[in-house]
Structures are given as structure tokens and as C-alpha cells.
Design a protein around this motif. Structure first.
Motif, mmCIF file in Angstrom:
data_model
loop_
_atom_site.group_PDB
_atom_site.id
_atom_site.type_symbol
_atom_site.label_atom_id
_atom_site.label_comp_id
_atom_site.label_asym_id
_atom_site.label_seq_id
_atom_site.Cartn_x
_atom_site.Cartn_y
_atom_site.Cartn_z
ATOM 1 N N LEU A 161 0.876 -1.081 -0.024
ATOM 2 C CA LEU A 161 -0.038 0.021 -0.205
ATOM 3 C C LEU A 161 0.955 1.232 -0.006
ATOM 4 N N THR A 162 1.273 1.546 -1.305
ATOM 5 C CA THR A 162 2.413 2.699 -1.257
ATOM 6 C C THR A 162 1.708 4.103 -1.382
ATOM 7 N N GLY A 163 0.361 4.268 -1.174
ATOM 8 C CA GLY A 163 -0.331 5.652 -0.986
ATOM 9 C C GLY A 163 0.315 6.643 -0.065
ATOM 10 N N ALA A 164 0.469 5.979 1.167
ATOM 11 C CA ALA A 164 1.120 6.821 2.217
ATOM 12 C C ALA A 164 2.579 6.998 1.833
ATOM 13 N N GLY A 200 4.224 15.021 7.389
ATOM 14 C CA GLY A 200 2.797 14.370 7.018
ATOM 15 C C GLY A 200 2.521 13.934 5.865
ATOM 16 N N ALA A 201 3.677 13.679 5.122
ATOM 17 C CA ALA A 201 3.337 12.688 3.854
ATOM 18 C C ALA A 201 2.861 11.296 4.034
ATOM 19 N N CYS A 202 2.979 10.796 5.531
ATOM 20 C CA CYS A 202 2.753 9.359 5.887
ATOM 21 C C CYS A 202 1.491 9.375 6.360
ATOM 22 N N THR A 203 0.870 10.501 6.544
ATOM 23 C CA THR A 203 -0.785 10.312 7.377
ATOM 24 C C THR A 203 -1.439 9.310 6.990
ATOM 25 N N ASP A 262 -7.585 21.644 -7.755
ATOM 26 C CA ASP A 262 -6.348 21.715 -8.424
ATOM 27 C C ASP A 262 -5.441 21.989 -7.165
ATOM 28 N N ALA A 263 -5.582 21.039 -6.070
ATOM 29 C CA ALA A 263 -5.032 21.243 -4.857
ATOM 30 C C ALA A 263 -3.691 20.389 -4.813
ATOM 31 N N LEU A 264 -2.921 20.231 -6.034
ATOM 32 C CA LEU A 264 -1.738 19.643 -5.978
ATOM 33 C C LEU A 264 -1.052 19.951 -7.294
ATOM 34 N N GLN A 265 0.462 19.515 -7.284
ATOM 35 C CA GLN A 265 1.031 19.953 -8.311
ATOM 36 C C GLN A 265 1.846 18.612 -8.642
ATOM 37 N N TYR A 305 3.015 14.516 -4.464
ATOM 38 C CA TYR A 305 3.532 13.714 -3.542
ATOM 39 C C TYR A 305 3.184 13.614 -2.011
ATOM 40 N N CYS A 306 2.489 15.035 -1.713
ATOM 41 C CA CYS A 306 2.033 15.256 -0.290
ATOM 42 C C CYS A 306 0.554 15.035 -0.278
ATOM 43 N N THR A 307 -0.166 14.625 -1.546
ATOM 44 C CA THR A 307 -1.397 14.705 -1.580
ATOM 45 C C THR A 307 -2.162 13.548 -0.695
#
Ligand code: FES
Ligand code: FES
Length: 210
Positions: free
Chosen positions: A87-90, A100-103, A149-152, A155-157
Motif C-alpha cells: 500500500l504505497t499511497g502513504a 505529514g506525507a505518511c498520514t 487543483d489542490a496539488l502539483q 507527493y504530499c497529496t
């Protein structure tokens, strides 16, 4: 205590190039000798006993699926999800609880999975970004991130979305200011904060309505 060569280096008001080079060579030789002595000391030390592997059986639920597997007690929840369960989403950003990228959610509460031992999931519910949507229907927060468009780079999304869902559930998404404050543990290096706040405000009203 410095040697005569070093003292001559320190005392003389004017250093010739030859004297300086000679002094440097002496200092280098002294350092190497000291390092060698330390190396010998280290070799004489008895090695510490190797810690045994602490294997435990973990029974937990991840995205609604009951799982049971052997883990090392030192495994982080993030590594369990990414390395053992694919599960590589986090995401692993800092691995130090700072980005916080791993939340993910543990019993509905947001946690930094890089700082959470996998063993703490025993008997509990873990939800990751992969488990947020209802089949093909996106969670309102996922949809709002797309709409605004809350991302670029993205990676953090996943971490932003998991934290945002929890932020709404905690009752902390009532104003832009509160959203900024309660989402401050999630860093976006692309600076997509305007869209992120707008997405959370939008999704919050839909989630409250639901
Ligand atoms: Fe966990 Fe940064 S990777 S907080
Ligand atoms: Fe790139 Fe947030 S979208 S780090």
C-alpha cells in the motif's frame, strides 16, 4: 601540549611557506597517529551482543481487510504498509514526523505512520488513502482536491487528504484560519496551499451535509 614544530608555528610572527607546510605535515601525522590509536582501541573493545529479532504476530484491519502476519516489533506502520502490504499511497517524506506525507488513520484518528509502530495497530482499524473511496466513487475530499487543483507533483497529496478528512471530523475545518492551523503538520513543497484550503472548505461543507 603542542610539539616544538607546532609551537614554532604558533609563536613566529611571520611564517615562511616552508615552515607552514612542515607544520601542517606534522599536524597531519599527529592526527593520523591518534586515529590509528583509536582504531586499535576500538578493535580491543568487545562487540555488543546483537539484539535478537523481536517477532510478534500482528492482527489488525487495514482498509476493512483483516490481516494477520509476523512482524518485527521495530517495524513502523509506514514500512508495514508500503513494504509488506504494497500500500504505497502513504508516502515517506521525512521519516521523522515532520512533513505529514505518511498520514493515515488509526481508529479514525490521524497519525504519522512513520512514527507509529506497526504493533500499535493490534486489534485496531487502519485506513489509508487506498481505503478512502467507496469503490469507484471518490471520497468528497478526494474529489474536492481534483476540483480545486489542490496539488502539483502530488507527493504530499495522500497525506494531505487523510489529514484533511480527520481535520473535518475533528471539527477543525470551520474557517480558513483554522484549516491552516490544523493542517500545519502537512507540508506541501509545491506550495499548493491555496487550492488545498479551498478544497478542504468545499469538502467540509459536503461532508457535514452528508
Ligand atoms: Fe512521516 Fe514525514 S514521512 S511525517
Ligand atoms: Fe507537490 Fe504537495 S503537491 S509536495
Amino acid at each position: 601540549m603542542s610539539c616544538p614544530e607546532e609551537q614554532s608555528l604558533l609563536k613566529g610572527p611571520l611564517l615562511s611557506r616552508r615552515t607552514a607546510l612542515h607544520g601542517s605535515a606534522v599536524l597531519a601525522a599527529t592526527s593520523i597517529a591518534a586515529c590509528s590509536a583509536r582504531a586499535v582501541d576500538a578493535e580491543q573493545l568487545k562487540p555488543l551482543p546483537v539484539a535478537p529479532t523481536h517477532a510478534v504476530t500482528l492482527r489488525t484491519t487495514v482498509n476493512g481487510r483483516a490481516i494477520e502476519l509476523e512482524i518485527d516489533t521495530r517495524t513502523s506502520l509506514l514500512d508495514l504498509l508500503r513494504e509488506r502490504l504494497a500500500l504505497t499511497g502513504a508516502k515517506k517524506g521525512c521519516d521523522h514526523g515532520q512533513c505529514g506525507a505518511c498520514t493515515v488513520h488509526l481508529d479514525g484518528r490521524r497519525v504519522a505512520s512513520c512514527l507509529t509502530l506497526a504493533a500499535k495497530g493490534e486489534g485496531r482499524q487502519v485506513v489509508t488513502i487506498e481505503g478512502l473511496s467507496d469503490g469507484a466513487t471518490l471520497h468528497p475530499m478526494q474529489q474536492a482536491f481534483i476540483d480545486h487543483d489542490a496539488l502539483q507533483c502530488g507527493y504530499c497529496t495522500p497525506g494531505q487528504i487523510m489529514a484533511a478528512v480527520a481535520c473535518v471530523a475533528e471539527g477543525n475545518a470551520t474557517t480558513k484560519e483554522r484549516i491552516r492551523e490544523y493542517m500545519s503538520g502537512n507540508i506541501c513543497r509545491c506550495g499548493a496551499y491555496v487550492g488545498i484550503v479551498a478544497a478542504i472548505e468545499d469538502a467540509a461543507s459536503k461532508m457535514r451535509g452528508a
